[in-house]
Motif scaffolding. Structure first.
Motif, PDB file in Angstrom:
ATOM      1  N   ASP A  74      21.659  31.440 -48.023  1.00  0.00           N
ATOM      2  CA  ASP A  74      21.745  30.143 -46.532  1.00  0.00           C
ATOM      3  C   ASP A  74      22.740  29.138 -46.635  1.00  0.00           C
ATOM      4  O   ASP A  74      23.781  28.607 -45.578  1.00  0.00           O
ATOM      5  CB  ASP A  74      20.003  30.756 -45.767  1.00  0.00           C
ATOM      6  CG  ASP A  74      19.646  31.779 -45.914  1.00  0.00           C
ATOM      7  OD1 ASP A  74      20.178  32.433 -45.633  1.00  0.00           O
ATOM      8  OD2 ASP A  74      18.519  32.172 -45.313  1.00  0.00           O
ATOM      9  N   SER A  90      21.367  41.622 -45.898  1.00  0.00           N
ATOM     10  CA  SER A  90      21.728  39.848 -45.367  1.00  0.00           C
ATOM     11  C   SER A  90      23.116  40.341 -44.506  1.00  0.00           C
ATOM     12  O   SER A  90      23.151  39.386 -44.127  1.00  0.00           O
ATOM     13  CB  SER A  90      20.866  39.591 -46.038  1.00  0.00           C
ATOM     14  OG  SER A  90      21.987  38.584 -46.980  1.00  0.00           O
ATOM     15  N   ALA A 109      17.769  26.042 -44.304  1.00  0.00           N
ATOM     16  CA  ALA A 109      18.233  26.138 -44.918  1.00  0.00           C
ATOM     17  C   ALA A 109      16.909  25.236 -46.360  1.00  0.00           C
ATOM     18  O   ALA A 109      17.891  24.896 -46.580  1.00  0.00           O
ATOM     19  CB  ALA A 109      19.202  26.210 -44.665  1.00  0.00           C
ATOM     20  N   GLU A 131      17.887  35.816 -40.979  1.00  0.00           N
ATOM     21  CA  GLU A 131      16.296  35.323 -41.511  1.00  0.00           C
ATOM     22  C   GLU A 131      15.135  35.997 -41.636  1.00  0.00           C
ATOM     23  O   GLU A 131      14.820  36.117 -42.870  1.00  0.00           O
ATOM     24  CB  GLU A 131      15.980  34.191 -40.631  1.00  0.00           C
ATOM     25  CG  GLU A 131      14.003  32.985 -41.296  1.00  0.00           C
ATOM     26  CD  GLU A 131      14.942  31.959 -40.040  1.00  0.00           C
ATOM     27  OE1 GLU A 131      13.240  31.493 -40.362  1.00  0.00           O
ATOM     28  OE2 GLU A 131      15.621  31.768 -39.692  1.00  0.00           O
ATOM     29  N   SER A 154      15.966  38.756 -44.386  1.00  0.00           N
ATOM     30  CA  SER A 154      15.608  38.300 -46.040  1.00  0.00           C
ATOM     31  C   SER A 154      14.385  38.457 -46.026  1.00  0.00           C
ATOM     32  O   SER A 154      13.543  38.984 -47.302  1.00  0.00           O
ATOM     33  CB  SER A 154      15.933  36.948 -45.413  1.00  0.00           C
ATOM     34  OG  SER A 154      15.475  36.344 -47.301  1.00  0.00           O
TER      35      SER A 154
END
Length: 448
Positions: A97, A151, A235, A380, A383
């Motif tokens: 990320d 992702s 991040a 996000e 993940s």
């Protein structure tokens, strides 16, 4: 000007997206052979046999001085590999990320797993520790690579295409698994005519899965694109990133409740997949050829089962269909407890039951979760979904290994997994999915 030769920017974007999607499918084609041939069919019984060859008179091996029953070693190694994966995934996910460079990380994870799998060719004699180390490396690397692979989905497919693209990825994986299993079956059953021993045939099958994985991983690595993302506060390094995602999820408690239910019942599914061949080999006394045919049957029927459960979901809703599949899982495991030894026909019936619910229960879970993700946070949350996928997946193999260690019975070990499906059913049944979708800010479909 010849307007037929002029392409709009939208058409170019669509063509590029389709090219990436086709490349994306091929990673499932590459790595699913590891899950099928190595983890599900060959490695469990073979590594258990290697551990038994190294065991003392009481049937125990002693890695790092710890007494472990040889029949539990494979389950413990699988459990350890999942713990390693869960520790590594937040670090890799945060790096992906933060930099936007997923592809080098995907390549590193894929080729670590492929190399460890190919190294299983050297697993012979009493080298059970080598087998355990290679299993931990390969399984953890596969988990990390799958997190990165999944992702990409929100980036290469808009919401209206996502279910179809995801399903095709599953189909590619099942097709590759079935194809390679046929080749494995030919080599294993005809090993004498090929001039190799049974053990050598198994080692060739293990190593060839690593070579297949590494070779076909080149296709997605050539076609997928990295997307630079601006630096953002979310991040964060390692587990701070995971903690930030979980804190955000607390604003959507119903999404978190679904994730907990999935985490529990998926652990049961993953444990059945990884331990079924050990159960068939050691408890039921079935030969490797029978196990290969059974897993091949699972692969074929998983495609049909995914389509069938998808059709049922359109009629009855995804949640109700998943709940029905959990009932089917429970009944299948209960039936497995009573399977007579030395009866391959009944084992094939059990494999058919697993195949019919396997693909559908996993595909519908991912599809339903996608509706519970707040818009703009797909990568996000997915993940975190992959980390949750592995988060308790050490518990099932650990319970399986402990049950066998305490009772000496694989029947008791396999039926101990029923609790995951029962608890998962209860947790999922309590999630008001319609309200969860609305709370996430997504339109509520007519049937859910």
């Amino acid at each position: 000007m010849d307007t037929d030769t002029v392409r709009s920017p939208a058409a170019d974007d669509s063509a590029g997206r389709r090219r990436e999607q086709r490349g994306w499918y091929f990673y499932d084609w590459a790595c699913s052979v590891y899950s099928t041939s190595v983890l599900t069919v060959f490695l469990g019984p073979y590594l258990t046999s290697v551990a038994e060859a190294a065991a003392d008179a009481d049937g125990f091996v002693h890695p790092l001085g710890v007494p472990v029953r040889a029949g539990s070693f494979f389950a413990y190694a699988v459990s350890l590999s999942v713990v390693v994966a869960v520790l590594v995934m937040p670090l890799v996910g945060a790096a992906a990320d933060r930099t936007g460079r997923k592809k080098p990380l995907l390549a590193a994870a894929a080729y670590t797993g492929a190399a460890a799998t190919a190294g299983m060719f050297f697993l012979d004699g009493d080298r059970y520790l080598l087998g355990g180390l290679l299993l931990v490396a390969a399984n953890a690397a596969q988990s990390v690579a799958m997190m990165l692979y999944n992702s990409y989905l929100p980036q290469i497919a808009p919401p209206e295409e996502r279910d179809a693209v995801s399903s095709r990825g599953w189909a590619f994986g099942y097709a590759a698994g079935a194809l390679v299993l046929v080749a494995n079956l030919v080599l294993y059953t005809g090993h004498e005519s090929f001039g190799v021993s049974e053990g050598m045939a198994v080692r060739i099958c293990l190593a060839s899965a690593g070579l297949w994985w590494g070779a076909f991983a080149l296709i997605p690595l050539r076609r997928l694109r990295d997307r630079r993302t601006p630096a953002r506060e979310a991040a964060l390094p390692g587990f701070r990133q995971l903690a930030a995602t979980v804190r955000d999820m607390r604003r959507h408690p119903l999404t978190l409740a679904f994730l907990l239910a999935y985490l529990v019942y998926n652990d049961g599914i993953q444990t059945v997949i990884s331990q079924a061949s050990v159960y068939g080999s050691k408890e039921l006394g079935l030969g490797q050829s029978t196990l290969i045919v059974a897993v091949l049957l699972v692969q074929v029927l998983a495609v049909a089962g995914a389509l069938l459960l998808g059709r049922l979901a359109r009629r009855y809703g995804g949640k109700h269909t998943i709940l029905g599949s959990l009932v089917a899982w429970t009944l299948t495991l209960a039936a497995g407890y009573f399977l007579p030894a030395g009866a391959p026909g009944w084992f094939f019936v059990l494999a058919a039951g697993i195949g019919l619910v396997l693909g559908g229960s996993q595909a519908l879970s991912r599809s339903l979760f996608s509706q519970l993700v707040p818009p703009g946070k797909e990568a996000e949350y997915f993940s975190a979904y992959e980390i949750s996928d592995r988060g308790l997946s050490w518990l099932g193999p650990l319970l399986f290994g402990l049950t066998y260690q305490l009772t000496g019975s694989y029947r008791d070990a396999i039926v101990s997994l029923v609790g995951f499906f029962v608890l998962g059913f209860v947790l999922l049944a309590r999630v008001p999915v319609r309200r969860a979708i609305a709370d996430a800010g997504n339109p509520v479909p007519q049937r859910i």
